[in-house]
Design an enzyme around this catalytic site. Sequence first.
Site, PDB file in Angstrom:
ATOM      1  N   SER A   1      14.921  20.823 -16.520  1.00 63.55           N
ATOM      2  CA  SER A   1      13.705  21.585 -16.784  1.00 63.55           C
ATOM      3  C   SER A   1      14.100  22.863 -17.490  1.00 63.55           C
ATOM      4  O   SER A   1      15.145  23.450 -17.203  1.00 63.55           O
ATOM      5  CB  SER A   1      13.003  21.902 -15.468  1.00 63.55           C
ATOM      6  OG  SER A   1      12.179  23.043 -15.609  1.00 63.55           O
TER       7      SER A   1
ATOM      8  N   HIS B   1       0.844  -1.218   0.000  1.00 64.37           N
ATOM      9  CA  HIS B   1       0.000   0.000   0.000  1.00 64.37           C
ATOM     10  C   HIS B   1       0.870   1.256   0.000  1.00 64.37           C
ATOM     11  O   HIS B   1       0.431   2.297   0.463  1.00 64.37           O
ATOM     12  CB  HIS B   1      -0.947   0.026   1.214  1.00 64.37           C
ATOM     13  CG  HIS B   1      -1.676  -1.261   1.441  1.00 64.37           C
ATOM     14  ND1 HIS B   1      -2.932  -1.505   0.934  1.00 64.37           N
ATOM     15  CD2 HIS B   1      -1.306  -2.393   2.096  1.00 64.37           C
ATOM     16  CE1 HIS B   1      -3.323  -2.731   1.285  1.00 64.37           C
ATOM     17  NE2 HIS B   1      -2.348  -3.289   1.980  1.00 64.37           N
TER      18      HIS B   1
END
Length: 470
Positions: free
Chosen positions: A290, A162
């Site tokens: 970026s 999970h």
Amino acid sequence: MAHSSPSSVVSRSGRFAGGPAADVAAFSESISFDWRLWRHDLRGSVAHATMLWKIGVLTASELKAIKGGFAEIGTEIEAGTFAWKPELEDVHMNLEAELTKRVPAGAKLHTGRSRNDQVAVDVRLWLRDEIEELDTELHGLQRALVGLATRNATVVIPGYTHLQRAQPVYFAHHLLAYVEMLARDIERMEDCWSRVNVCPLGSGAIAGSTLPLDRELVATLLEFTDPKTGKPRVTQNSMDGVSDRDFMVEFAASAALLAVHLSRLSEDVILWVSSEFGFIKIADAYTTGSSLMPQKKNPDVAELTRGKSARVIGNLMSLLTLLKGLPMTYNRDLQEDKERLFDTADTVRACVRLMAAMLDNTTVNAAACAAAAADPLLLATDLADYLVKKGMPFRQAHHVVGAVVALAEKSGRPLDRLTLADFQGVDATFAADVTGVFDLKQAMARRQLTGAPGTAEVKKQLARWKKLLG
Ligand code: ARG
């Protein structure tokens, strides 16, 4: 009337007054993508011609001329000087028309053959090669995973369920999970290969031929043989032979599952490389920046691999949908199979290669891993097992440890900082040896089952894979 005039279009001579309308020609051409089958088309044609000579349709000098003509054409294609003609529709007609222009006996080549069984043989030959290449590349990726695991053999990280910290595992154990997945991918690909490896030539357009073709000879020449017995493998029903694309679907399905595996690995890499985890670092050459944010270093190889799984899954859906409404036998719809097939093979092969290269250029931040693995909560299950070893039923032990965890949380201390009195306050079964539970080194040594992330077992599994991968 906008008719093109492809005077030499092989299939239309005789029956038609002229060529197809220009927009029909543009709509139906496949040369823009099936040209890449040229090697396999030539190989299939040479085998077919050899058989035609064997049964007396071609003379020895005609066969020689055909082989010579094709060799010449092949050299030109390789050199980039061959002029593909869109008006000749596809790779099959381009090669045959050019041959016939150079070698008169080329006009005999299509004896007992149709483009329907020709294209089927071409894609089988092509896919057989692709699967073999992919196989090698998959082993390369397995090696990259085992290499990264070996270089960081002592690193322990939290294992997650999970996406919540669960129990400690060796980093190597996590990577070997992918090696296992890839082993199944390889098995599926090899299994698929065996059904690709059947020769459809001799099926003709739909109903074979009235000529005494030697199908087994062609199959043998093209190495469509049983790898164990060496016996030729030919399709057993001419209608199935020209319309079967099951082998493509099998490949696309195996590739889709492989792509899903690569996508999951990518997701792990993306998480690990994030500042929140900080478990690994990818070399600059395998990251991108970026255009706006100067500090960014992004795991684009992994992201694109995750993203490209979408198209591989889509290709499988396209192929299934393409086939589902087709009456027997060949229908022109089938021309739509190739771009999906090519894209699938190109995409998974690139992803496998890039993933391997990226992993070869990835380092592990051992300190960050050690800090995460030092979380004593990861050993809560070990604590329950400790009580079980003292005779407590597991359900009760689970409950007791839950209460201990709650106490630690409430008192603002890590689990391993509780005193013996704290432990015994929850349950009297706890004894002084409880501190041993939180020794990570011992904890890893305790996991001794086959397939468990224990020290000895992971070492054994790593050694097994190193031996298997050579
Ligand atoms: N370009 C065709 C394809 O890819 C080859 C077979 C064409 N056969 C035909 N009868 N028109 O499917």
